[in-house]
Design a protein around this motif. Structure first.
Motif: not given
Length: 159
Positions: A5-29
């Motif tokens: 979580x700390x790394x995600x906040x540091x890198x501004x890695x949010x839902x949009x980035x998660x969706x971009x890198x994991x589009x096929x997963x259940x969370x990405x869907x």
């Protein structure tokens, strides 16, 4: 988890980035938006409000979506017509020759923002008992930029 979580906040890695890198997963869907799934451009079944219903019948058959988005001469969305409405009006009136689209359409169709989650759009369709939604952007509901059909959502395994 805390490090992640700390790394995600540091890198501004949010839902949009998660969706971009994991589009096929259940969370990405679950994070797919209406914009990701909607029909755009020439696939949108637009029709002018002054066209006769007989012509509308030909267009709805050609587009194969079961719905037409009705616009005025200024390209503003005024209504929607479904194949069910055409069937009912045909049974009631019989002859569609002189009837105009604007006399049959449902005015002010339900429209959703293109950034809405597809799961929320599906929930709206289920609660309203409809199969298609007009899509707009930036709160300008009178300008349809896409159409989302329930099949588009279900084919993406969104529930």
């Amino acid at each position: 988890d805390a490090i992640a979580i700390s790394t995600m906040k540091q890198k501004n890695f949010g839902e949009k980035e998660f969706k971009k890198f994991h589009p096929s997963g259940s969370i990405g869907a679950k994070l797919k938006t209406v914009d990701d799934l909607m029909l755009k451009g020439k696939k949108i079944p637009f029709i002018n409000e002054n066209i006769k219903m007989l012509e509308a019948l030909k267009i709805i058959t050609k587009k194969k979506l079961g719905v037409l988005i009705v616009q005025n001469n200024f390209k503003k969305t005024k209504g929607i017509i479904t194949d069910g409405q055409i069937r009912r009006i045909s049974e009631k009136k019989g002859n569609l020759d002189n009837l105009k689209v604007k006399n049959v359409m449902t005015k002010n169709p339900i429209s959703v923002d293109k950034e809405m989650l597809a799961a929320k759009a599906l929930s709206l369709m289920n609660s309203k008992r409809i199969t298609s939604l007009c899509v707009h952007r930036n709160k300008i509901k009178s300008r349809t930029v896409g159409i989302i059909h329930i099949h588009n959502i279900l084919e993406s395994n969104i529930q």
